[in-house]
Design a protein around this motif. Structure first.
Motif, PDB file in Angstrom:
ATOM      1  N   CYS A   3       0.850  -1.198   0.000  1.00  0.00           N
ATOM      2  CA  CYS A   3       0.000   0.000   0.000  1.00  0.00           C
ATOM      3  C   CYS A   3       0.893   1.259   0.000  1.00  0.00           C
ATOM      4  O   CYS A   3       1.955   1.249   0.608  1.00  0.00           O
ATOM      5  CB  CYS A   3      -0.872  -0.037   1.250  1.00  0.00           C
ATOM      6  SG  CYS A   3      -1.803   1.457   1.562  1.00  0.00           S
ATOM      7  N   TYR A   5       0.288   3.922   1.511  1.00  0.00           N
ATOM      8  CA  TYR A   5       0.122   4.701   2.743  1.00  0.00           C
ATOM      9  C   TYR A   5       0.502   3.943   4.013  1.00  0.00           C
ATOM     10  O   TYR A   5       0.498   4.511   5.090  1.00  0.00           O
ATOM     11  CB  TYR A   5      -1.332   5.189   2.844  1.00  0.00           C
ATOM     12  CG  TYR A   5      -1.731   5.957   1.618  1.00  0.00           C
ATOM     13  CD1 TYR A   5      -1.406   7.303   1.481  1.00  0.00           C
ATOM     14  CD2 TYR A   5      -2.400   5.321   0.562  1.00  0.00           C
ATOM     15  CE1 TYR A   5      -1.737   8.002   0.331  1.00  0.00           C
ATOM     16  CE2 TYR A   5      -2.741   6.011  -0.589  1.00  0.00           C
ATOM     17  CZ  TYR A   5      -2.404   7.347  -0.702  1.00  0.00           C
ATOM     18  OH  TYR A   5      -2.723   8.034  -1.834  1.00  0.00           O
ATOM     19  N   CYS A   6       0.742   2.629   3.891  1.00  0.00           N
ATOM     20  CA  CYS A   6       1.177   1.851   5.056  1.00  0.00           C
ATOM     21  C   CYS A   6       1.945   0.617   4.569  1.00  0.00           C
ATOM     22  O   CYS A   6       2.211   0.475   3.370  1.00  0.00           O
ATOM     23  CB  CYS A   6      -0.018   1.470   5.926  1.00  0.00           C
ATOM     24  SG  CYS A   6      -1.070   0.217   5.195  1.00  0.00           S
ATOM     25  N   CYS A  20      -4.256  -0.625   0.416  1.00  0.00           N
ATOM     26  CA  CYS A  20      -4.615  -1.810   1.197  1.00  0.00           C
ATOM     27  C   CYS A  20      -6.114  -1.693   1.495  1.00  0.00           C
ATOM     28  O   CYS A  20      -6.738  -0.679   1.166  1.00  0.00           O
ATOM     29  CB  CYS A  20      -3.806  -1.863   2.498  1.00  0.00           C
ATOM     30  SG  CYS A  20      -4.279  -0.561   3.646  1.00  0.00           S
ATOM     31  N   HIS A  23      -7.005   1.502   3.610  1.00  0.00           N
ATOM     32  CA  HIS A  23      -6.851   2.760   2.878  1.00  0.00           C
ATOM     33  C   HIS A  23      -7.782   2.841   1.683  1.00  0.00           C
ATOM     34  O   HIS A  23      -8.174   3.936   1.272  1.00  0.00           O
ATOM     35  CB  HIS A  23      -5.387   2.996   2.508  1.00  0.00           C
ATOM     36  CG  HIS A  23      -4.604   3.460   3.704  1.00  0.00           C
ATOM     37  ND1 HIS A  23      -3.739   2.642   4.384  1.00  0.00           N
ATOM     38  CD2 HIS A  23      -4.638   4.643   4.375  1.00  0.00           C
ATOM     39  CE1 HIS A  23      -3.244   3.318   5.424  1.00  0.00           C
ATOM     40  NE2 HIS A  23      -3.783   4.532   5.428  1.00  0.00           N
TER      41      HIS A  23
HETATM   42 ZN    ZN Z   1      -2.626   0.994   3.666  1.00  0.00          ZN
END
Ligand code: ZN
Ligand code: AMP
Ligand code: FES
Ligand code: ZN
Length: 282
Positions: A3, A5-6, A20, A23
């Motif tokens: 992902c 963002y993570c 993910c 998100h």
């Molecule tokens: Zn994520």
């Protein structure tokens, strides 16, 4: 793929970005929120549930955004299909703590099985009953589960049939007209594709009916939708651009048709008697 963002595994790629599950849900709700904020939606919303994936995703996302909702289902009396869809809509409402309101088309003396063009009669009846339900229950808005794929398909179908008079409904918000008992219409999933609605429903484990309406199986719009998705696969973003163009075009064309009040029922009509009352008379 990870992902953006993570550290979690990605489940979807949207316009080149990987998401993910968590998100992706944030992205989805953000798109719904953008419609609510842009049009200042504030007040009770009647949510039209068909039992299908899109209206289930629409209802769930509006619920997550803590809006004031009144869900309803129109039973169209189509064999077992209508019963299955009603059951799924009821299950979803129960799981979220709502009571589903049911409208029965047979109570209006309409039987789609007797109609030569059931889809056309069904479309008129649904539009009419959605507005009537919302109006009578003091809702400021009616929300439907039309998504980006639907909007683009609908507009292209009108183009292909040189049907510019019908070129409406391409915008995420259509304002209401109190004097005509017309409630505002919103499409909270306007920026979200079929595939994204499906993923949202899957991640949230929402109840929905997979069955298709037996009358719609040979509809030409099914092929148009497949074609648009194929083009989108080759050039991501074209659906978004088409929707923006159709929205702009609809604003430019405007509506030249004069609105009246139906002499029989008192709701809005483009002629002396509205289409719904004409169907009932027949
Ligand atoms: Zn994520
Ligand atoms: P459709 O006209 O089947 O493409 O559905 C478009 C949207 O209309 C759905 O996402 C729902 O919000 C609404 N809708 C369709 N069928 C029903 C129904 N039987 N009862 C209530 N809402 C419906
Ligand atoms: Fe209306 Fe199929 S849902 S005819
Ligand atoms: Zn009428």
């Amino acid at each position: 793929m990870k992902c953006e963002y993570c550290e979690k595994e990605a489940v979807e790629n949207i316009y080149g970005r990987y998401y993910c599950e968590n998100h992706f849900v944030k992205y989805f709700l953000g798109k719904v929120r953008s419609i609510i904020d842009k049009f200042g939606i504030n007040g009770r919303i009647a949510v039209a549930l068909s039992g299908g994936k899109d209206s289930s995703a629409c209802f769930h996302s509006l619920h997550k955004l803590k809006l004031d909702l009144l869900p309803f289902y129109i039973n169209l009396g189509i064999e077992s299909y209508s019963e299955i869809c009603q059951k799924k809509a009821e299950e979803l409402c129960n799981s979220l703590g709502y009571r589903l309101h049911i409208i029965d088309i047979n109570e209006y003396g309409i039987n789609l099985a007797d109609e030569k063009k059931p889809c056309s009669v069904c479309g008129t009846a649904k539009r009419y009953l959605m507005n009537k339900f919302a109006y009578e229950n003091n809702c400021k808005y009616v929300a439907t589960g039309h998504n980006l794929s639907d909007v683009v398909t609908f507009a292209l179908n009108n183009f292909m049939n040189a049907n510019l008079m019908n070129f409406r409904g391409n915008r995420p918000y259509l304002e209401g007209k109190e004097e005509y008992k017309m409630v505002a219409k919103i499409k909270p999933l306007y920026w979200l594709k079929d595939k994204e609605c499906m993923l949202y429903v899957y991640i949230n484990r929402l109840r929905y009916a997979e069955e298709e309406c037996p009358h719609a199986i040979s509809a030409p719009t099914i092929q148009i939708k497949e074609w648009i998705h194929e083009m989108e696969g080759k050039k991501p973003g074209i659906m978004l651009n088409m929707a923006k163009s159709f929205w702009r075009l609809e604003e430019m064309i405007g509506s030249k048709a004069k609105l009246n009040i139906c002499r029989k029922c008192g709701y809005a009509s483009y002629s002396k008697i509205c289409k719904f009352c004409k169907i009932r008379k027949r």
